[in-house]
Motif scaffolding. Structure first.
Motif, PDB file in Angstrom:
ATOM      1  N   ALA A   1     -12.420   5.818   0.140  1.00  0.00           N
ATOM      2  CA  ALA A   1     -11.277   6.158  -0.431  1.00  0.00           C
ATOM      3  C   ALA A   1     -10.645   5.191  -0.111  1.00  0.00           C
ATOM      4  CB  ALA A   1     -10.279   7.172   0.237  1.00  0.00           C
ATOM      5  N   LEU A   2     -10.826   4.129   0.957  1.00  0.00           N
ATOM      6  CA  LEU A   2     -10.033   3.409   1.909  1.00  0.00           C
ATOM      7  C   LEU A   2     -10.162   1.741   0.476  1.00  0.00           C
ATOM      8  CD1 LEU A   2      -9.670   3.112   5.784  1.00  0.00           C
ATOM      9  CD2 LEU A   2      -7.882   3.750   4.518  1.00  0.00           C
ATOM     10  N   GLY A   3     -11.637   1.626   0.940  1.00  0.00           N
ATOM     11  CA  GLY A   3     -12.084   0.144  -0.299  1.00  0.00           C
ATOM     12  C   GLY A   3     -11.325   0.674  -2.104  1.00  0.00           C
ATOM     13  N   THR A   4     -11.119   2.003  -1.929  1.00  0.00           N
ATOM     14  CA  THR A   4     -10.933   2.149  -2.845  1.00  0.00           C
ATOM     15  C   THR A   4      -8.873   1.941  -2.931  1.00  0.00           C
ATOM     16  OG1 THR A   4     -12.041   3.721  -3.807  1.00  0.00           O
ATOM     17  CG2 THR A   4     -10.677   3.558  -5.093  1.00  0.00           C
ATOM     18  N   GLY A   5      -8.314   2.737  -2.780  1.00  0.00           N
ATOM     19  CA  GLY A   5      -6.737   2.117  -2.056  1.00  0.00           C
ATOM     20  C   GLY A   5      -6.315   0.796  -1.588  1.00  0.00           C
ATOM     21  N   LEU A   6      -7.618  -0.242  -1.164  1.00  0.00           N
ATOM     22  CA  LEU A   6      -6.510  -1.389  -0.495  1.00  0.00           C
ATOM     23  C   LEU A   6      -6.743  -2.663  -2.278  1.00  0.00           C
ATOM     24  CD1 LEU A   6      -7.936  -1.556   2.985  1.00  0.00           C
ATOM     25  CD2 LEU A   6      -6.118  -1.157   2.316  1.00  0.00           C
TER      26      LEU A   6
ATOM     27  N   LEU B   1      -0.917  19.543   1.514  1.00  0.00           N
ATOM     28  CA  LEU B   1      -0.546  19.370   3.253  1.00  0.00           C
ATOM     29  C   LEU B   1       0.689  18.567   3.317  1.00  0.00           C
ATOM     30  CD1 LEU B   1      -3.939  18.618   4.807  1.00  0.00           C
ATOM     31  CD2 LEU B   1      -2.263  21.230   4.525  1.00  0.00           C
ATOM     32  N   GLY B   2       1.882  18.539   3.159  1.00  0.00           N
ATOM     33  CA  GLY B   2       3.390  17.731   2.075  1.00  0.00           C
ATOM     34  C   GLY B   2       3.191  16.759   1.056  1.00  0.00           C
ATOM     35  N   THR B   3       2.424  15.702   1.023  1.00  0.00           N
ATOM     36  CA  THR B   3       2.751  15.045  -0.698  1.00  0.00           C
ATOM     37  C   THR B   3       1.167  15.122  -0.465  1.00  0.00           C
ATOM     38  OG1 THR B   3       2.609  13.379   0.603  1.00  0.00           O
ATOM     39  CG2 THR B   3       4.714  14.093   0.040  1.00  0.00           C
ATOM     40  N   ILE B   4      -0.298  15.688   0.470  1.00  0.00           N
ATOM     41  CA  ILE B   4      -1.390  15.009   0.243  1.00  0.00           C
ATOM     42  C   ILE B   4      -1.970  16.530  -0.297  1.00  0.00           C
ATOM     43  CG2 ILE B   4      -3.676  14.094   1.053  1.00  0.00           C
ATOM     44  CD1 ILE B   4      -1.896  13.835   3.451  1.00  0.00           C
ATOM     45  N   PRO B   5      -2.123  15.996  -1.835  1.00  0.00           N
ATOM     46  CA  PRO B   5      -3.556  17.636  -2.706  1.00  0.00           C
ATOM     47  C   PRO B   5      -4.368  17.070  -2.178  1.00  0.00           C
ATOM     48  CG  PRO B   5      -2.435  15.834  -4.023  1.00  0.00           C
ATOM     49  CD  PRO B   5      -2.434  15.040  -2.561  1.00  0.00           C
ATOM     50  N   LEU B   6      -5.069  19.250  -2.057  1.00  0.00           N
ATOM     51  CA  LEU B   6      -6.563  18.718  -2.012  1.00  0.00           C
ATOM     52  C   LEU B   6      -6.689  19.587  -3.037  1.00  0.00           C
ATOM     53  CD1 LEU B   6      -6.842  19.327   1.780  1.00  0.00           C
ATOM     54  CD2 LEU B   6      -6.975  17.278   1.117  1.00  0.00           C
ATOM     55  N   SER B   7      -8.083  18.876  -3.395  1.00  0.00           N
ATOM     56  CA  SER B   7      -8.007  19.578  -4.841  1.00  0.00           C
ATOM     57  C   SER B   7      -8.847  21.157  -4.049  1.00  0.00           C
ATOM     58  CB  SER B   7      -9.439  19.756  -5.392  1.00  0.00           C
ATOM     59  OG  SER B   7     -10.636  19.482  -5.599  1.00  0.00           O
TER      60      SER B   7
ATOM     61  N   ILE C   1       0.392  -1.299  -0.136  1.00  0.00           N
ATOM     62  CA  ILE C   1      -0.206  -0.184  -0.118  1.00  0.00           C
ATOM     63  C   ILE C   1       0.955   1.175  -0.013  1.00  0.00           C
ATOM     64  CG2 ILE C   1      -1.606   1.165   1.150  1.00  0.00           C
ATOM     65  CD1 ILE C   1      -2.561  -1.631   2.695  1.00  0.00           C
ATOM     66  N   ASN C   2       0.489   2.140  -0.905  1.00  0.00           N
ATOM     67  CA  ASN C   2       1.036   3.146  -1.444  1.00  0.00           C
ATOM     68  C   ASN C   2       0.598   4.477   0.236  1.00  0.00           C
ATOM     69  OD1 ASN C   2       2.093   6.040  -1.413  1.00  0.00           O
ATOM     70  ND2 ASN C   2       2.346   5.443  -3.741  1.00  0.00           N
ATOM     71  N   LEU C   3       1.192   4.288   0.949  1.00  0.00           N
ATOM     72  CA  LEU C   3       0.654   5.324   2.412  1.00  0.00           C
ATOM     73  C   LEU C   3       0.119   6.842   1.653  1.00  0.00           C
ATOM     74  CD1 LEU C   3       0.307   5.468   5.050  1.00  0.00           C
ATOM     75  CD2 LEU C   3       2.039   6.207   5.680  1.00  0.00           C
ATOM     76  N   SER C   4       1.015   7.671   0.947  1.00  0.00           N
ATOM     77  CA  SER C   4       0.932   8.634   1.053  1.00  0.00           C
ATOM     78  C   SER C   4      -0.684   8.619  -0.475  1.00  0.00           C
ATOM     79  CB  SER C   4       2.257   9.728  -0.233  1.00  0.00           C
ATOM     80  OG  SER C   4       1.843   9.419  -1.740  1.00  0.00           O
ATOM     81  N   PHE C   5      -0.221   7.911  -1.032  1.00  0.00           N
ATOM     82  CA  PHE C   5      -1.512   7.606  -2.238  1.00  0.00           C
ATOM     83  C   PHE C   5      -3.396   7.438  -1.922  1.00  0.00           C
ATOM     84  CE2 PHE C   5      -4.185   4.348  -4.687  1.00  0.00           C
ATOM     85  CZ  PHE C   5      -4.518   5.265  -5.850  1.00  0.00           C
ATOM     86  N   LEU C   6      -2.737   6.363  -0.353  1.00  0.00           N
ATOM     87  CA  LEU C   6      -3.593   6.538   0.511  1.00  0.00           C
ATOM     88  C   LEU C   6      -4.406   7.450   1.088  1.00  0.00           C
ATOM     89  CD1 LEU C   6      -5.313   3.621   0.918  1.00  0.00           C
ATOM     90  CD2 LEU C   6      -3.977   3.313   3.231  1.00  0.00           C
ATOM     91  N   LEU C   7      -3.543   8.278   1.928  1.00  0.00           N
ATOM     92  CA  LEU C   7      -4.307   9.248   2.362  1.00  0.00           C
ATOM     93  C   LEU C   7      -4.772  10.389   1.569  1.00  0.00           C
ATOM     94  CD1 LEU C   7      -0.791  10.317   4.628  1.00  0.00           C
ATOM     95  CD2 LEU C   7      -2.878   9.667   5.669  1.00  0.00           C
ATOM     96  N   ARG C   8      -3.865  10.783   0.686  1.00  0.00           N
ATOM     97  CA  ARG C   8      -4.942  11.462  -0.542  1.00  0.00           C
ATOM     98  C   ARG C   8      -6.225  11.119  -0.417  1.00  0.00           C
ATOM     99  NH1 ARG C   8      -2.324  11.811  -6.244  1.00  0.00           N
ATOM    100  NH2 ARG C   8      -4.734  13.005  -7.265  1.00  0.00           N
ATOM    101  N   LEU C   9      -6.221   9.648  -0.440  1.00  0.00           N
ATOM    102  CA  LEU C   9      -7.949   8.801  -1.145  1.00  0.00           C
ATOM    103  C   LEU C   9      -8.499   9.111   0.388  1.00  0.00           C
ATOM    104  CD1 LEU C   9      -6.656   5.890  -2.411  1.00  0.00           C
ATOM    105  CD2 LEU C   9      -8.438   7.548  -3.575  1.00  0.00           C
TER     106      LEU C   9
END
Lengths: 314, 240, 329
Positions: free
Chosen positions: A274-279, A154-160, A4-12
């Motif tokens: 988001a979690l479901g999609t990321g996992l 926010l760090g690596t997390i982009p918010l649109s 799991i890519n953590l930053s991808f998950l956080l973004r989701l």
């Protein structure tokens, strides 16, 4: 073990939370309708859709119109549609003149949804409409937080910016609604009718008028949700269905008629999706299944705890 | 026939609706069940008929435990009931209403026989001419009679009536009274909930008095009338 | 004097028309196709009216069961090499099994909750069919081989007509038997039905199983006739069309729902140039029917005819008696 890519998950998750606020606002509308009329409106998605179109066309027609004003006007449009519908089709329900009221309420609101959906299709057509971003973010840099016009990082997390705006609007509107419901004369009337119709009538509140207002306000919230989100999605007449289904999930999860339940439920759904999609490893499939996670929660809640998190026992 | 209610408790959340109720019905007794509002009368009938499962204790019918069984099994075993509010099947004809219990009970039975039996009972209730009407077009009193008729089609050993005399005009009261005594003479046990003291004291052979979920008296009406606990329960209520 | 029984006259001429339609429409294969699709919807609408109007279970999963019949047969053919006929039979059973599961899960759910749960089930199925591209073909759909070795529509027409008549006959038998009696008692008052000894669990689940199988069967046949099935058939709009057909025809009448479906399907085709406005009008008609004619538009006509004949019969009986009495004197 899935990588799991953590930053991808956080973004989701961040995305999910932001959208969750809008779902919560929509669900709040459903909850308001349910607590006063004891009706689940199956046309909620269509009001959301119409709200979006209303904002789009208002902004097209009047250049320079402030987006917030457009959202308010869009809410007025769906309020009017909802109130007229209530007056013609749901009034007999409030007057207890309808046989098999439960069945009638389901079918007639479903019919409204069907009607509005095809009316929009006939008037506007199936081609997607897209609205420009409502607000640009001021560019700045503050430690790990950076902002450009379109994104806040926010760090690596982009918010649109679009979704952030929608979320802020949703939160504001929720506070306004809470104020109206708990601090004003109108809110007292609505709450009284939702608790005991007869008693409310005795103290001089007209339950019929409250029903019309509650339905109108509920559809207004759906319309404003759509208006707030219209820049985030390609808007088509069928756009309401997934959003509506999500708000159904939320009110069942949060408990029918519970406003805090609706707010919390909205956030939970946003995050779970988001979690479901990321996992799921395969991104295409993960995206296709995104809407299914909410349903699964929904099915589980219905089967295991039909009252939801905060529902009153019937 | 023996209906045995043994130490039944029922808790809803923190509320104790029933708190150790025990009594036995032997044979065709005619029992009145009284008690102040909220004493647990309807709750008790709901436990006996299987709508609620007791939190503690059990109900036995002829030595077999019936509590825990779903309501339709209990109905088939011979316990019939009415509800406080009439609950006829409104969009079905009177005759169809009558056929439901008979056909549920005897899946292999012949419809024609049930129809004849239904007409017979409807004549007894003086509503045979309404057989083909929809239940919803009947008056409130007629719907009440229809419920009694349905019960006869179910042909149970124990009949539980929840407020059969409430909101009923005098003529109908007579018919219901006659129904109860006639059917009782045919060998059925009755448990009748009523607020109507005069009627219930005259009608029943035995009285059960519930208060705060407990049985505070059980005996013949004359004796119960003099019971200090009963007087207190009722007078205490009037003092409020 | 002997009076004409209009019920039989109407039923007879409708049947004659239906049977001779392929000859009447021999130059218009498109309209024969419309008729086949109309019968397909008639099966769906009337079986939904059995589930909702008779048993009181307002399920929105009816199209899902139809899709299980269609995809089931298609996928069995694709992966196991079953013939269309075997596929249809097996997937009908499969639809029944899923109906059993849904029925059991829905036992405790009522009204809007049941509606929401079945919508969720239907949506999850649609999303899955869309997502599992490799297996189902995703949004592009799944190709199915034809059921009958023919290029003519006529055999399909008779097949679908037979299916409609047989399923209507079966459902009428069911509705008139104790099953129907129990279904309606559950619809009216579940608790009172249980107190009368009705095994409510069994009959509620049974209503789901039976109607799911009918929908699955119709779906299987239709899909092999069209040759393609896509997840789009599961969108809520499709389910609303079936519901609208049943409501406009008469939700408590199997025949009313079937006739409603056929009339609506034909009028949708006749008014084709109006595009989406047809459906706008149709949605409005649905709402107005619910509001002002709860029993639908077709059912009251059927009921009136039946009543008229019943009265006629009574009057004739009286006349005959009077005549006999006159002769006897």
């Amino acid at each position: 073990m899935v990588d799991i890519n953590l930053s991808f998950l956080l973004r989701l998750i961040a995305d999910g939370l932001l959208i969750g606020f809008i779902y919560a606002l929509m669900a709040m509308g459903l909850t308001l309708i349910f607590s006063v009329l004891r009706v689940v409106s199956f046309a909620h998605g269509e009001h959301y859709m119409i709200g979006g179109y209303a904002a789009y066309y208002l902004l097209e027609a009047f250049t320079g119109l402030h987006p917030l004003l457009a959202i308010l006007l869009a809410g007025t449009v769906t309020f009017t549609i909802g109130a007229i519908f209530e007056r013609i089709f749901l009034r007999p329900l409030a007057e207890e003149k309808v046989e098999r009221p439960g069945e009638y309420a389901i079918l007639v609101t479903f019919g409204l949804g069907f009607f509005l959906q095809y009316l929009t299709l006939a008037l506007i057509g199936p081609h997607p409409k897209k609205t420009a971003r409502y607000f640009d973010l001021p560019a700045f840099e503050l430690g790990p937080i950076t902002a450009t016009a379109a994104t806040l990082k926010l760090g690596t997390i982009p918010l649109s910016a679009t979704r952030l705006t929608a979320a802020v609007i949703a939160v504001l509107l929720m506070f306004v609604m809470l104020y109206v419901i708990h601090r004003t004369w109108l809110g007292r009337g609505l709450r009284a009718v939702s608790q005991d119709k007869q008693a409310a009538a005795v103290v001089g509140i007209n339950p019929l008028r409250m029903s019309t207002l509650a339905f109108g306000m509920g559809t207004m919230l759906a319309g404003m949700s759509g208006a707030a989100l219209v820049p985030a999605f390609a808007w088509v007449p069928a756009v309401g269905a997934p959003a509506a289904v999500k708000s159904y999930v939320i009110i069942v999860l949060g408990g029918m008629g519970s406003i805090p339940g609706a707010m919390l439920g909205g956030l939970i759904i946003g995050v779970v999706e988001a979690l479901g999609t990321g996992l799921l490893p395969d991104p295409n499939r993960a995206f296709a299944y995104r809407d299914a996670y909410g349903m699964l929660i929904f099915a589980l809640v219905l089967l295991l705890r039909p009252r939801g998190l905060f529902g009153r026992q019937e | 026939m023996e209906l045995d209610v043994r130490d039944v408790h029922l808790h809803f959340g923190g509320i104790r609706a029933l708190n150790g109720v025990s009594f036995t019905v032997r044979g065709p007794e005619l029992i009145g069940l009284i008690g102040p509002n909220g004493a647990g009368k309807t709750t008790l009938t709901n436990v006996i008929s299987g709508v609620y499962k007791p939190s503690k204790g059990a109900v036995y019918l002829n030595g077999e435990r019936i509590s825990g069984l779903p309501p339709y099994h209990i109905a088939r075993r011979g316990i019939g009931r009415t509800f406080q509010v009439t609950r006829a099947f409104r969009r079905m004809t009177v005759l169809e209403n009558m056929l439901v219990p008979a056909m549920a009970l005897h899946p292999a039975g012949r419809r024609q026989e049930f129809v004849e039996r239904a007409h017979e009972i409807l004549r007894f209730l003086t509503m045979d001419h309404l057989a083909l009407e929809y239940a919803r077009s009947l008056s409130g009193g007629q719907q009440k009679l229809l419920e009694l008729g349905r019960l006869l089609m179910l042909d149970p050993d124990v009949i539980i009536l929840d407020e059969p005399f409430a909101g009923v005009h005098p003529k109908l009261r007579e018919t219901i009274w006659e129904f109860i005594t006639t059917v009782h003479q045919q060998g059925k046990a009755f448990i009748i909930i009523s607020h109507d003291m005069e009627t219930i004291f005259t009608l029943s052979q035995r009285l059960l008095v519930l208060n705060f979920g407990q049985l505070i008296a059980d005996g013949p009406p004359e004796q119960v009338k003099e019971d200090p606990a009963v007087i207190e329960a009722y007078l205490g209520k009037e003092d409020e | 004097m002997k009076h004409v029984d209009w019920r039989w006259v109407l039923t007879g001429s409708a049947l004659a028309l239906a049977v001779s339609a392929p000859f009447l429409l021999s130059g218009y294969p498109y309209w024969l196709h419309v008729a086949i699709v109309a019968y397909f919807y008639a099966i769906l609408a009337s079986s939904w009216s059995l589930l909702a109007g008779h048993a009181g279970q307002f399920s929105f999963a009816h199209m899902a069961f139809m899709a299980i019949g269609a995809y089931g047969s298609g996928l069995m053919g694709k992966y196991w090499g079953t013939s269309p006929l075997t596929g249809i039979v097996l997937s009908t059973v499969l639809a029944g099994l899923v109906g059993l599961i849904i029925g059991v899960l829905c036992l405790r759910l009522k009204g809007a909750y049941l509606a929401l749960f079945t919508i969720a089930f239907s949506e999850v199925l649609r999303l899955t069919l869309n997502a599992e591209l490799d297996i189902t073909g995703g949004p592009n759909g799944l190709d199915l081989p034809p059921l009958l070795a023919t290029t003519s529509r006529v055999p399909y027409y008779y097949l679908m007509l037979t299916l409609l008549l047989v399923s209507l006959g079966f459902m009428y038998w069911l509705a008139g038997s104790r099953f129907g009696l129990f279904f309606r008692s559950i619809r009216e008052d579940e608790e009172a039905a249980a107190a009368m000894g009705v095994h409510i669990v069994r009959y509620k689940v049974l209503a789901f199983v039976i109607t799911a199988m009918i929908a699955g069967l119709a779906g299987g046949v239709e899909a092999h006739y069209i040759g393609l099935i896509t997840p789009n058939i599961l969108i809520l709009g499709q389910m609303s069309i079936v519901i609208a057909m049943a409501v406009i025809g008469g939700i408590e009448s199997l025949l009313g729902a079937a006739i409603g479906a056929i009339l609506i399907q034909f009028s949708l085709e006749l008014l084709r140039e109006l595009g989406n406005w047809r459906l706008v009008a149709f949605g409005l008609l649905l709402m107005l029917t619910l509001r002002f004619a709860r029993n639908g538009l077709i059912y009251p006509l059927i009921e009136r005819l039946v009543l008229y004949q019943a009265r006629r019969a009574v009057i004739e009986g009286r006349e005959q008696k009077a005549k006999q009495a006159g002769e006897g004197a």
